[in-house]
Enzyme design. Structure first.
Site, mmCIF file in Angstrom:
data_model
loop_
_atom_site.group_PDB
_atom_site.id
_atom_site.type_symbol
_atom_site.label_atom_id
_atom_site.label_comp_id
_atom_site.label_asym_id
_atom_site.label_seq_id
_atom_site.Cartn_x
_atom_site.Cartn_y
_atom_site.Cartn_z
ATOM 1 N N ASP A 82 0.854 -1.197 0.000
ATOM 2 C CA ASP A 82 0.000 0.000 0.000
ATOM 3 C C ASP A 82 0.883 1.238 0.000
ATOM 4 O OD1 ASP A 82 -1.081 0.496 3.463
ATOM 5 O OD2 ASP A 82 0.801 -0.275 2.693
ATOM 6 N N PHE A 105 6.686 1.810 -4.301
ATOM 7 C CA PHE A 105 8.085 2.016 -3.901
ATOM 8 C C PHE A 105 8.650 3.382 -4.256
ATOM 9 C CE2 PHE A 105 7.642 -2.627 -4.278
ATOM 10 C CZ PHE A 105 8.048 -3.020 -3.010
ATOM 11 N N TYR A 162 2.915 4.751 0.773
ATOM 12 C CA TYR A 162 3.586 5.310 1.947
ATOM 13 C C TYR A 162 2.580 6.142 2.740
ATOM 14 C CZ TYR A 162 7.985 4.097 -0.450
ATOM 15 O OH TYR A 162 9.009 3.425 -1.067
ATOM 16 N N HIS A 169 11.297 -9.743 0.499
ATOM 17 C CA HIS A 169 10.985 -8.321 0.344
ATOM 18 C C HIS A 169 12.256 -7.483 0.553
ATOM 19 C CE1 HIS A 169 9.027 -4.424 1.065
ATOM 20 N NE2 HIS A 169 7.985 -4.944 0.428
#
Length: 223
Positions: free
Chosen positions: A66, A79, A68, A188
């Site tokens: 989701d 990202f 920031y 991740h």
């Protein structure tokens, strides 16, 4: 319901905007606005990933969770942060892997729009978030919407590279036809997990090798 989204996406996604889950998303966002709650990203950037990467240009999908949730960071691309904003820890690790993988210098900007305009769909599973509350909009309908988006890409396109970092993203593998697409998965890039298999996974060179093999232009990964 009128949704402002890039024309080619509007055509392939048109049926989704009338679904109950999407109507629920709209109502939820209206309620949040009426309560003067801060939502990220700002309204005109909610569909930025689609606006920057038209449907017919998608070659790669990088799935995030989701947006920031801190001020000034979310820009509707997974990202990515706007110019002038320090790259968050996960993006900093993505850059470290880029450097190791293809020898690219560590970028000074965290803005990944240049990836998006080359065909990299930077898709978050939820497209909005409440300020300072991670995953706060993960259950308002966005997951259903983006699951359908992934299925449409899988069904209607061929030879797409899906980059799935971490357990959450890898759960989406069931939506993808692996007989005609490439899935790259690893830990991740978060500092909590990057050393468990993200570093050294070489997703960027692997992506370009696959694209080249299927007569698609490779991605210039320098933002």
């Amino acid at each position: 319901m009128e949704v402002k989204i890039e024309a080619s996406w509007k055509k392939v996604l048109s049926g989704l905007f009338e679904k109950a889950y999407f109507i629920n998303i709209i109502e939820h966002l209206k309620t949040e606005k009426d309560l003067h709650r801060t939502i990220y990203p700002k309204g005109n950037l909610i569909f930025n990933a689609f606006d920057q990467t038209p449907f017919d240009q998608v070659k790669v999908v990088i799935l995030g969770q989701d947006p920031y949730h801190n001020p000034g960071q979310a820009m509707g691309l997974s990202f990515s942060v706007p110019d002038g904003v320090k790259p968050p820890p996960s993006l900093a690790n993505i850059y470290k892997e880029l450097n190791k993988d293809i020898g690219m210098p560590i970028p000074t900007t965290g803005n990944l729009t240049k990836w998006a305009t080359q065909g990299v769909l930077l898709l978050n599973a939820a497209l909005t978030v409440k300020a300072n509350e991670p995953a706060s909009h993960s259950k308002i309908g966005w997951m259903d919407f983006t699951n359908d988006v992934i299925k449409i890409i899988s069904d209607q396109k061929t030879n797409i590279v899906f980059i799935l970092w971490g357990n959450f993203a890898q759960q989406k593998q069931v939506l993808i036809d692996t007989t005609k697409h490439k899935i790259l998965k690893s830990a991740h890039p978060s500092p909590l997990s990057a050393h468990n298999g993200f570093f050294g996974s070489k997703p960027f060179s692997d992506t370009n090798n696959y694209l080249t093999k299927h007569n698609k232009s490779p991605i210039d990964w320098m933002p």
